[in-house]
Motif scaffolding. Structure first.
Motif, PDB file in Angstrom:
ATOM      1  N   THR A   2      60.052  28.085  44.922  1.00 58.77           N
ATOM      2  CA  THR A   2      61.202  28.246  45.813  1.00 58.77           C
ATOM      3  C   THR A   2      61.521  29.693  46.163  1.00 58.77           C
ATOM      4  O   THR A   2      62.393  29.942  47.005  1.00 58.77           O
ATOM      5  CB  THR A   2      62.466  27.610  45.187  1.00 58.77           C
ATOM      6  OG1 THR A   2      62.728  28.233  43.921  1.00 58.77           O
ATOM      7  CG2 THR A   2      62.285  26.116  45.012  1.00 58.77           C
ATOM      8  N   LEU A   3      60.860  30.660  45.528  1.00 60.52           N
ATOM      9  CA  LEU A   3      61.200  32.065  45.778  1.00 60.52           C
ATOM     10  C   LEU A   3      61.076  32.422  47.258  1.00 60.52           C
ATOM     11  O   LEU A   3      62.004  32.985  47.863  1.00 60.52           O
ATOM     12  CB  LEU A   3      60.312  32.984  44.939  1.00 60.52           C
ATOM     13  CG  LEU A   3      60.709  33.171  43.475  1.00 60.52           C
ATOM     14  CD1 LEU A   3      59.678  34.046  42.760  1.00 60.52           C
ATOM     15  CD2 LEU A   3      62.098  33.783  43.357  1.00 60.52           C
ATOM     16  N   LEU A   4      59.945  32.089  47.862  1.00 56.80           N
ATOM     17  CA  LEU A   4      59.729  32.478  49.262  1.00 56.80           C
ATOM     18  C   LEU A   4      60.458  31.580  50.270  1.00 56.80           C
ATOM     19  O   LEU A   4      61.078  32.085  51.202  1.00 56.80           O
ATOM     20  CB  LEU A   4      58.228  32.518  49.560  1.00 56.80           C
ATOM     21  CG  LEU A   4      57.478  33.680  48.919  1.00 56.80           C
ATOM     22  CD1 LEU A   4      55.990  33.598  49.245  1.00 56.80           C
ATOM     23  CD2 LEU A   4      58.028  35.024  49.392  1.00 56.80           C
ATOM     24  N   PRO A  55      65.063  34.278  51.067  1.00 51.52           N
ATOM     25  CA  PRO A  55      65.647  34.248  52.420  1.00 51.52           C
ATOM     26  C   PRO A  55      67.101  33.788  52.458  1.00 51.52           C
ATOM     27  O   PRO A  55      67.708  33.810  53.528  1.00 51.52           O
ATOM     28  CB  PRO A  55      64.768  33.229  53.171  1.00 51.52           C
ATOM     29  CG  PRO A  55      63.616  32.942  52.304  1.00 51.52           C
ATOM     30  CD  PRO A  55      64.050  33.227  50.906  1.00 51.52           C
ATOM     31  N   ALA A  56      67.662  33.355  51.307  1.00 45.60           N
ATOM     32  CA  ALA A  56      69.003  32.761  51.319  1.00 45.60           C
ATOM     33  C   ALA A  56      70.063  33.650  51.986  1.00 45.60           C
ATOM     34  O   ALA A  56      70.844  33.158  52.812  1.00 45.60           O
ATOM     35  CB  ALA A  56      69.422  32.397  49.899  1.00 45.60           C
TER      36      ALA A  56
END
Length: 538
Positions: free
Chosen positions: A315-317, A322-323
């Motif tokens: 989920t990092l990218l 981007p959150a």
């Protein structure tokens, strides 16, 4: 200026509403006193920012209870907001009013004028519904914006679909005909930003010349002469000063602080005040009694799938990094979450047999909540929180016998009544029934709490004694009513025996409402302000 027509103590869910309504008359001078700051941090306005607000003493009083004798003598956190907006500045923003029988129940207890048909028009007046829900139950022209969530996680929708296997239909309006069922919660947000009582009711009018807002100002005690309140002693930057009132002092300090101020001022049980060395001005034995809250449990499951929110390499990218950009550019992404995105109401076997309203509420979080009590855990999962809607156990808020008149002893007395224990045990079983639905098969993982080894009622109860907590809905310590333990008159919200002292906050509820308490507290303030205006400014 230190003399005002009205002094409002506490700028939370209630106080901001009262300040708005009274100061609308330019001939009325109003002072709003708040111990916290202005609450204008981006972490207050960004929904996901609540993760860093609980326990942050800049925004949270961070009270704790006395050891809970029925919960293994555990000390529990009592998070209450300390900023303009009060607890509505740090809560999960869920918009729930309670049901018809809650308010009709108040009326049956002697609170004439507080039945459902009396309060529904008040809720509608305050609401600015952005969803297009039924005009029979909703308003569209008020200040309090209610909307759908901007970017609800898809696992919440799995939870809603799973309810059908447990006999729980999808419910798209928990404030409409019925509370029963599961759904994605509507929230007090405006285009992805928190709507607190401050942003809704005070921020748009804070430049009124007849409204004085005093932040970082602690209310100490009332100045009383006979049956009249002449003013309020406050402390600001270590300096004490007296604020005087021409008409009234209105306590909106909430369920913990409103009784504290009354007790510190000599209004309460005369024998208990004597033991504290405080002169009793008025014997009102109900002050600080009748404390209620929704006791809450957790079922949390690990999952190897990255469908839910969580920090992992998967989920990092796409989500974590981007959150901020997704939020500020389009009000989308994980920063829009209020964490308890879905939920609903159900009947346990105890309520079904009694043919009553739902007796438990779910808050579903599409993320893994640590079974170890950590704020952060690597990975993914989902969690269901279940609370007892109408607890029978009653606790208290007392002054600590330390001479300060500032510190309190909070005792929820959770699980004092066996029915509360039974209801929450059944609630955990109902939550598990939902999670066992085939809808969750693609996300199936290990149940970390209570854990597969916890199956019998006795085992579940033992788990609850070691882990259950509050869902942060304290009410009742200055209850309105007509019995000997009532603190305020239902017709005026005046403290019994006092001519110009009122309480307008969640502490006046004689019984808990079925659901989150922020919106009902705002309704109480709206009605209370109308009472003041009707008496003094026709």
């Amino acid at each position: 200026m230190t003399t005002f027509d009205y002094i409002i103590v506490g700028a939370g869910s209630a106080g901001c509403v009262v300040a708005n309504r009274l100061s609308a008359n330019p001939n009325i001078s109003v002072c709003l006193v708040e111990a916290g700051g202005n609450g204008k941090s981006p972490w207050v306005s960004i929904p996901a920012g609540i993760f860093g607000l609980y326990g942050n003493k800049k925004y949270d009083y961070s009270f704790v209870t006395v050891p809970q004798k029925n919960l293994c003598n555990r000390v529990m956190d009592v998070n209450r907001g300390k900023a303009l907006g009060g607890s509505s500045a740090i809560n999960s923003m869920v918009y729930i009013r309670g049901n018809r029988n809650d308010y009709d129940g108040w009326s049956a207890l002697g609170c004439d004028g507080w039945c459902y048909d009396d309060v529904l028009p008040v809720f509608k007046k305050m609401e600015a519904n952005q969803i297009g829900q039924s005009a029979e139950y909703h308003g569209f022209d008020g200040e309090l914006q209610v909307s759908k969530q901007q970017d609800a996680n898809k696992v919440g929708k799995v939870f809603v679909a799973a309810g059908k296997a447990a006999g729980l239909p999808e419910n798209t309006d928990f404030n409409g005909v019925s509370q029963l069922g599961l759904g994605i919660y509507n929230v007090k947000q405006d285009r992805g930003q928190r709507v607190s009582s401050y942003t809704a009711f005070v921020k748009p009018i804070e430049n009124r010349t007849n409204l004085t807002i005093m932040t970082h100002t602690q209310a100490l005690d009332l100045i009383i002469s006979g049956n009249k309140t002449e003013g309020l002693m406050v402390e600001r930057a270590g300096v004490q000063q007296q604020l005087s009132c021409n008409k009234e002092v209105i306590l909106c300090g909430g369920t913990i602080l409103s009784p504290r101020i009354l007790l510190a001022s000599g209004i309460g049980n005369k024998e208990e005040l004597r033991q504290l060395g405080i002169d009793c001005h008025h014997h009102v034995p109900g002050v600080g009694e009748n404390l209620q809250d929704h006791i809450d449990s957790m079922v949390t499951v690990r999952s190897s799938k990255a469908d839910s929110m969580g920090v992992s390499f998967k989920t990092l990218l796409p989500h974590v990094l981007p959150a901020p950009f997704k939020y500020f550019l389009g009000r989308k992404g994980w920063w829009t979450t209020n964490y308890v995105e879905a939920g609903g109401f159900a009947k346990t076997t105890l309520a079904i047999d009694a043919d009553t309203d739902p007796d438990i509420q779910f808050h579903f979080a599409p993320l893994y909540r640590s079974h170890r009590g950590k704020k952060f855990e690597w990975g993914h999962g989902y969690s269901v929180f279940t609370c007892v809607l109408r607890p029978i156990s009653r606790g208290s808020v007392k002054l600590a016998n330390d001479g300060s008149k500032r510190n309190v002893l909070i005792d929820y007395n959770f699980f004092a009544h066996e029915q509360d224990q039974q209801t929450l045990v059944e609630g955990v079983k109902k939550a598990r029934e939902i999670l066992a639905s085939p809808e969750f098969d693609h996300l199936r993982g290990e149940e970390m709490a209570p854990g597969e080894e916890v199956q019998t009622d006795a085992q579940i109860l033992d788990y609850l004694r070691h882990t259950a907590t509050t869902v942060y809905h304290p009410v009742g310590t200055c209850k309105m009513g007509t019995d000997s333990m009532s603190v305020v008159d239902p017709a005026t919200l005046k403290v019994i025996g006092m001519d110009n002292l009122r309480v307008m906050d969640a502490s006046i509820m004689p019984c808990l409402t079925s659901g989150n308490t922020s919106a009902p507290t705002m309704m109480i303030a709206e009605r209370g302000a109308a009472m003041v205006l009707a008496e003094h400014h026709r």
